[in-house]
Design a protein around this motif. Sequence first.
Motif, mmCIF file in Angstrom:
data_model
loop_
_atom_site.group_PDB
_atom_site.id
_atom_site.type_symbol
_atom_site.label_atom_id
_atom_site.label_comp_id
_atom_site.label_asym_id
_atom_site.label_seq_id
_atom_site.Cartn_x
_atom_site.Cartn_y
_atom_site.Cartn_z
ATOM 1 N N LEU A 36 5.695 -0.364 -7.472
ATOM 2 C CA LEU A 36 4.375 -0.003 -8.013
ATOM 3 C C LEU A 36 3.489 -1.238 -8.130
ATOM 4 N N ALA A 37 4.086 -2.348 -8.563
ATOM 5 C CA ALA A 37 3.313 -3.580 -8.721
ATOM 6 C C ALA A 37 2.801 -4.070 -7.369
ATOM 7 N N ALA A 66 2.244 -2.320 -4.691
ATOM 8 C CA ALA A 66 1.199 -1.425 -4.176
ATOM 9 C C ALA A 66 -0.107 -1.626 -4.942
ATOM 10 N N THR A 67 -0.027 -1.872 -6.233
ATOM 11 C CA THR A 67 -1.238 -2.100 -7.021
ATOM 12 C C THR A 67 -1.870 -3.435 -6.654
ATOM 13 N N ASP A 68 -1.017 -4.420 -6.429
ATOM 14 C CA ASP A 68 -1.489 -5.729 -5.976
ATOM 15 C C ASP A 68 -2.320 -5.571 -4.693
ATOM 16 N N ILE A 105 1.690 -1.605 -15.889
ATOM 17 C CA ILE A 105 2.653 -0.658 -15.335
ATOM 18 C C ILE A 105 3.822 -0.625 -16.303
ATOM 19 N N ILE A 113 4.018 6.585 -5.054
ATOM 20 C CA ILE A 113 3.778 5.205 -5.498
ATOM 21 C C ILE A 113 2.394 4.738 -5.038
ATOM 22 N N ARG A 114 2.079 4.982 -3.784
ATOM 23 C CA ARG A 114 0.777 4.540 -3.252
ATOM 24 C C ARG A 114 -0.371 5.217 -3.999
ATOM 25 N N ALA A 170 -0.665 3.771 -7.554
ATOM 26 C CA ALA A 170 -1.153 2.391 -7.488
ATOM 27 C C ALA A 170 -2.646 2.374 -7.147
ATOM 28 N N ARG A 171 -3.049 3.261 -6.266
ATOM 29 C CA ARG A 171 -4.462 3.342 -5.899
ATOM 30 C C ARG A 171 -5.303 3.711 -7.137
#
Lengths: 382, 213
Positions: B30-31, B33-35, B86, B174-175, B178-179
């Motif tokens: 998750l991190a 993807a958020t990054d 998160i 996850i994507r 994160a988006r």
Amino acid sequence: MQFGVFTVGDVTADPTTGRTVSEHERIQSMVAIALKAEEVGLDVFATGEHHNPPFVPSSPTTMLGYVAARTERIILSTATTLITTNDPVKLAEDYAMLQHLAGGRVDLMLGRGNQGPVYPWFGQDIRTAVPLTVEHYSLLHRLWREEVVDHQGRFRPALAGFTATPRPLDGVPPFVWHGSIRTPEVAELAAYYGDGFFHNNIFWPSSHVRRIVDLYRRRFEHYGHGAADQAIVGLGGHVFMRRDSQAAVREFRPYFDHAPVYGFGPSLEDYMAQTPLTVGSPQQVIDRTLGFREFVGDYQRQLFLVDHAGLPLKTVLEQMDFLGEILPVLRREFAARRRPGIPGGPTHASLKVARDAGQAAGGRVLEPAPVAPAPGTGATGA
Amino acid sequence: MTLDRPVRRLVVVSAGLSQPSSTRLLADRLAAATDTGLREAGLEPWVRVVSVRDHAQDLVNNVLTGFPGDTLREAIDAVQGADGLIAATPIFTGSYSGLFKLFFDVLDRGALAGLPVLVAATGGTARHSLALDHALRPLFAYLGALVIPTGVYAASEDWGREATAAEPALAHRIRRAARELAAEVAARPARVAVDPFDHPVPLDGLLGDLPDR
């Protein structure tokens, strides 16, 4: 600088014997500790105030009045007097009466109290503790300084033409300390009135103690009571001494491990590293205590906690003998380190001199501006 | 070049216990993807992971003594200074783990107000997935945080399952989460904590706006 002891007055089983003293024994122990404080040369004895078990001191002025009759010299104080759940009118009367009986050897430390149920038992609400403190204290402050008081607030019945009796001894109200561990609003209140600020310095790391004392000092100067380093600061301290530091640790560990606040939590070693708790030799206590001024500056009062967690009276009195032994060194070394222009610990005599001089000594004779009434409280009853 | 991009602090709190931990695995994905999402929004993410297990003893001590030790204080400050969080926990006995809750119990009051939070959880079976909505969301609602719509739950079987028409694959969830988190972080300025010791409320403000009694 003043040195003394403060007691919370808990009845706790001795973890090494399983024995719990009776309330009567505990009350008598507290008196014995007060008398011992005078005997070993300390300056202050302060008692807590509580209204729920396992604590016994519900009536501080009764106890302090008794101690006053049996002592000559020590200042009788509190740690803390509940400004929230006590009626400020009764506080004004009780402590002025005590002041007369004790020949001025009285001051008091105000606190809010953190026991939730005590508030409703006394008709208050812990959620309003901060405004309750501010309103109650502003009334107490006026009752000691104004002959005839009209008051209308939110937390007690209105007063019209009320005079608190007896008037303070020599027209000099008892000195007030405001005690708080973590509440910036209490530091603000102490600074506003130019009163003292006390941090118990037991349960929190020095980095935190420094922050709240700094805030108090800044605001003390802001309100025109004097320079920040002239603000009146008191600290607690928590010690256990034996000649041999390993013997001190060995003997104190079971009390630490089972103590009401930190028992079953951090190790004694971790807690000593994180907080001012000092368990060791008299020299270690001297060194640690002298170090306090490095994070709060020159200060006026040092109170030690020596009786709690079920320690037997005999052991407590031995601790006080140690305090008496290190006291000359503490006095000498603090005095040697003290920068010029720093006020000493407040006494009735020093407050009277300052009042008679008619000018600010540490700013305490300056009268602060009255607190603006809160919205919606201005109207008087019709 | 990257120095010109505004920084946003993304903090990951993972309460996984084992080594390796599937909770940490989910949190890390998750991190990452958020990054990516934050970079695409023109921001410079600073990512910091807090493994709650590392603070287990300190958390118990804090609950008992009332103050955090130095290393826990540093972790608390990191979370309270975050621009996006998160929060990932294993599901134990139908809810977040006790250790996970303990960490959020010792935060300063109001410290997470308005903070965008992505909630995530792992468990042995998919039957516990509603713990995200029945346990984690109310916790962060109490803390005044802004929980993004998509929470991500990963059961053991999710780590090896293909997407179906009815249920997208874990990677897809996850994507999407994160988006959403990156968009919420990007949509607001960096958070600034107000320190009451630096900015005290003056005395005449302390009487408060209370209702008349």
